[in-house]
Structure formats: C-alpha cells, structure tokens
Scaffold this motif. Structure first.
Motif, PDB file in Angstrom:
ATOM      1  N   GLY A  11      60.954 -18.846 -72.822  1.00 32.62           N
ATOM      2  CA  GLY A  11      62.380 -19.062 -72.640  1.00 32.62           C
ATOM      3  C   GLY A  11      62.748 -20.151 -71.651  1.00 32.62           C
ATOM      4  N   GLY A  12      61.802 -20.612 -70.829  1.00 31.39           N
ATOM      5  CA  GLY A  12      62.061 -21.719 -69.924  1.00 31.39           C
ATOM      6  C   GLY A  12      62.994 -21.423 -68.767  1.00 31.39           C
ATOM      7  N   ARG A  13      63.390 -20.176 -68.592  1.00 33.34           N
ATOM      8  CA  ARG A  13      64.298 -19.790 -67.519  1.00 33.34           C
ATOM      9  C   ARG A  13      63.603 -19.902 -66.160  1.00 33.34           C
ATOM     10  NH1 ARG A  13      66.734 -13.901 -68.100  1.00 33.34           N
ATOM     11  NH2 ARG A  13      67.965 -13.804 -66.211  1.00 33.34           N
ATOM     12  N   GLU A  14      64.332 -20.359 -65.121  1.00 39.40           N
ATOM     13  CA  GLU A  14      63.765 -20.497 -63.783  1.00 39.40           C
ATOM     14  C   GLU A  14      64.514 -19.641 -62.774  1.00 39.40           C
ATOM     15  OE1 GLU A  14      61.830 -24.933 -63.567  1.00 39.40           O
ATOM     16  OE2 GLU A  14      63.735 -24.600 -62.576  1.00 39.40           O
ATOM     17  N   TRP A  15      63.788 -19.243 -61.716  1.00 36.22           N
ATOM     18  CA  TRP A  15      64.402 -18.565 -60.576  1.00 36.22           C
ATOM     19  C   TRP A  15      63.525 -18.836 -59.361  1.00 36.22           C
ATOM     20  CZ3 TRP A  15      61.549 -16.122 -64.280  1.00 36.22           C
ATOM     21  CH2 TRP A  15      60.543 -15.269 -63.902  1.00 36.22           C
ATOM     22  N   THR A  16      63.987 -18.445 -58.202  1.00 42.10           N
ATOM     23  CA  THR A  16      63.237 -18.697 -56.980  1.00 42.10           C
ATOM     24  C   THR A  16      62.817 -17.389 -56.312  1.00 42.10           C
ATOM     25  OG1 THR A  16      65.219 -18.745 -55.596  1.00 42.10           O
ATOM     26  CG2 THR A  16      64.483 -20.847 -56.530  1.00 42.10           C
ATOM     27  N   SER A  17      61.796 -17.516 -55.481  1.00 37.11           N
ATOM     28  CA  SER A  17      61.337 -16.398 -54.659  1.00 37.11           C
ATOM     29  C   SER A  17      60.978 -16.952 -53.291  1.00 37.11           C
ATOM     30  CB  SER A  17      60.112 -15.732 -55.273  1.00 37.11           C
ATOM     31  OG  SER A  17      59.586 -14.760 -54.371  1.00 37.11           O
ATOM     32  N   GLU A  18      61.375 -16.266 -52.259  1.00 34.82           N
ATOM     33  CA  GLU A  18      60.976 -16.635 -50.904  1.00 34.82           C
ATOM     34  C   GLU A  18      60.057 -15.565 -50.319  1.00 34.82           C
ATOM     35  OE1 GLU A  18      64.258 -17.859 -48.476  1.00 34.82           O
ATOM     36  OE2 GLU A  18      64.820 -19.413 -49.887  1.00 34.82           O
ATOM     37  N   SER A  19      59.466 -14.766 -51.208  1.00 35.60           N
ATOM     38  CA  SER A  19      58.566 -13.684 -50.793  1.00 35.60           C
ATOM     39  C   SER A  19      57.237 -13.803 -51.533  1.00 35.60           C
ATOM     40  CB  SER A  19      59.210 -12.328 -51.099  1.00 35.60           C
ATOM     41  OG  SER A  19      60.448 -12.201 -50.470  1.00 35.60           O
ATOM     42  N   PRO A  20      56.375 -14.735 -51.115  1.00 30.77           N
ATOM     43  CA  PRO A  20      55.114 -14.910 -51.838  1.00 30.77           C
ATOM     44  C   PRO A  20      54.250 -13.653 -51.838  1.00 30.77           C
ATOM     45  CG  PRO A  20      55.070 -16.104 -49.763  1.00 30.77           C
ATOM     46  CD  PRO A  20      56.483 -15.617 -49.972  1.00 30.77           C
ATOM     47  N   GLU A  21      54.445 -12.787 -50.852  1.00 28.42           N
ATOM     48  CA  GLU A  21      53.675 -11.547 -50.819  1.00 28.42           C
ATOM     49  C   GLU A  21      54.084 -10.596 -51.940  1.00 28.42           C
ATOM     50  OE1 GLU A  21      57.363 -10.896 -48.471  1.00 28.42           O
ATOM     51  OE2 GLU A  21      55.888 -12.492 -48.463  1.00 28.42           O
ATOM     52  N   ARG A  22      55.226 -10.864 -52.581  1.00 29.06           N
ATOM     53  CA  ARG A  22      55.711 -10.056 -53.703  1.00 29.06           C
ATOM     54  C   ARG A  22      55.346 -10.676 -55.057  1.00 29.06           C
ATOM     55  NH1 ARG A  22      56.937  -5.251 -53.460  1.00 29.06           N
ATOM     56  NH2 ARG A  22      58.743  -5.402 -54.797  1.00 29.06           N
ATOM     57  N   LEU A  23      54.560 -11.771 -55.034  1.00 28.97           N
ATOM     58  CA  LEU A  23      54.087 -12.418 -56.251  1.00 28.97           C
ATOM     59  C   LEU A  23      52.611 -12.084 -56.427  1.00 28.97           C
ATOM     60  CD1 LEU A  23      55.705 -15.933 -55.731  1.00 28.97           C
ATOM     61  CD2 LEU A  23      56.615 -14.019 -57.063  1.00 28.97           C
ATOM     62  N   THR A  24      52.284 -11.446 -57.543  1.00 26.05           N
ATOM     63  CA  THR A  24      50.910 -11.044 -57.822  1.00 26.05           C
ATOM     64  C   THR A  24      50.331 -11.974 -58.879  1.00 26.05           C
ATOM     65  OG1 THR A  24      51.479  -8.749 -57.362  1.00 26.05           O
ATOM     66  CG2 THR A  24      49.453  -9.141 -58.612  1.00 26.05           C
ATOM     67  N   VAL A  25      49.223 -12.615 -58.554  1.00 28.69           N
ATOM     68  CA  VAL A  25      48.583 -13.531 -59.513  1.00 28.69           C
ATOM     69  C   VAL A  25      47.982 -12.727 -60.658  1.00 28.69           C
ATOM     70  CG1 VAL A  25      46.751 -15.236 -59.853  1.00 28.69           C
ATOM     71  CG2 VAL A  25      48.104 -15.255 -57.743  1.00 28.69           C
ATOM     72  N   THR A  26      48.367 -13.082 -61.892  1.00 30.04           N
ATOM     73  CA  THR A  26      47.807 -12.452 -63.075  1.00 30.04           C
ATOM     74  C   THR A  26      46.755 -13.355 -63.714  1.00 30.04           C
ATOM     75  OG1 THR A  26      49.570 -13.315 -64.487  1.00 30.04           O
ATOM     76  CG2 THR A  26      49.895 -11.112 -63.536  1.00 30.04           C
ATOM     77  N   ALA A  27      46.872 -14.663 -63.480  1.00 27.79           N
ATOM     78  CA  ALA A  27      45.883 -15.639 -63.949  1.00 27.79           C
ATOM     79  C   ALA A  27      45.996 -16.880 -63.061  1.00 27.79           C
ATOM     80  CB  ALA A  27      46.110 -16.016 -65.399  1.00 27.79           C
ATOM     81  N   PRO A  28      44.928 -17.226 -62.344  1.00 28.97           N
ATOM     82  CA  PRO A  28      44.996 -18.417 -61.499  1.00 28.97           C
ATOM     83  C   PRO A  28      45.040 -19.669 -62.357  1.00 28.97           C
ATOM     84  CG  PRO A  28      42.795 -17.495 -61.454  1.00 28.97           C
ATOM     85  CD  PRO A  28      43.654 -16.556 -62.252  1.00 28.97           C
ATOM     86  N   ARG A  29      45.555 -20.735 -61.781  1.00 29.91           N
ATOM     87  CA  ARG A  29      45.612 -21.997 -62.530  1.00 29.91           C
ATOM     88  C   ARG A  29      44.198 -22.478 -62.806  1.00 29.91           C
ATOM     89  NH1 ARG A  29      45.626 -27.139 -59.246  1.00 29.91           N
ATOM     90  NH2 ARG A  29      44.825 -26.465 -57.239  1.00 29.91           N
ATOM     91  N   ARG A  30      44.085 -23.248 -63.839  1.00 29.54           N
ATOM     92  CA  ARG A  30      42.768 -23.796 -64.194  1.00 29.54           C
ATOM     93  C   ARG A  30      42.497 -24.998 -63.308  1.00 29.54           C
ATOM     94  NH1 ARG A  30      42.380 -23.612 -70.751  1.00 29.54           N
ATOM     95  NH2 ARG A  30      42.646 -21.363 -70.922  1.00 29.54           N
TER      96      ARG A  30
END
Length: 59
Positions: free
Chosen positions: A39-58
């Motif tokens: 869908g290309g929708r964007e949003w922001t987060s200022e809490s990186p501790e609340r972001l869980t990596v599901t797949a690291p970048r290649r």
C-alpha cells in the motif's frame, strides 16, 4: 540492523500500531520513517525499542 539497532532496509513490526513495515529512513538518529509492506503508506516512530526486526536488510 546497525550496531544492534533497527536500520534502513530492515523489515519490522511496529509494536505501537501492530503493523509491519520496512524502515525507509532514519532522521537525526531518532525518527524512524516506516513504509507499509503493501500500500505504500508511511508513518513515523520515535521509539526504536518498540520496533521488532522480522527480517534484517540484505547486505
């Protein structure tokens, strides 16, 4: 991940919204720009501790 932190290109789950995204930018090291996987929708987060990596970048 960069230095153990979420970084540009990582796929993540935003624990605050429950949505999955790709980190598309990090501004000033504290504002994370997230783009929805569909869908290309964007949003922001200022809490990186609340972001869980599901797949690291290649590398």
């Amino acid at each position: 991940m960069k230095d153990g932190k979420v970084w540009v290109g990582d796929r993540v789950r935003d624990e605050d919204t429950g949505r999955y995204a790709v980190v598309s930018d990090v501004r000033e090291g504290k504002t994370y720009i997230l783009r929805a996987l569909t869908g290309g929708r964007e949003w922001t987060s200022e809490s990186p501790e609340r972001l869980t990596v599901t797949a690291p970048r290649r590398e």
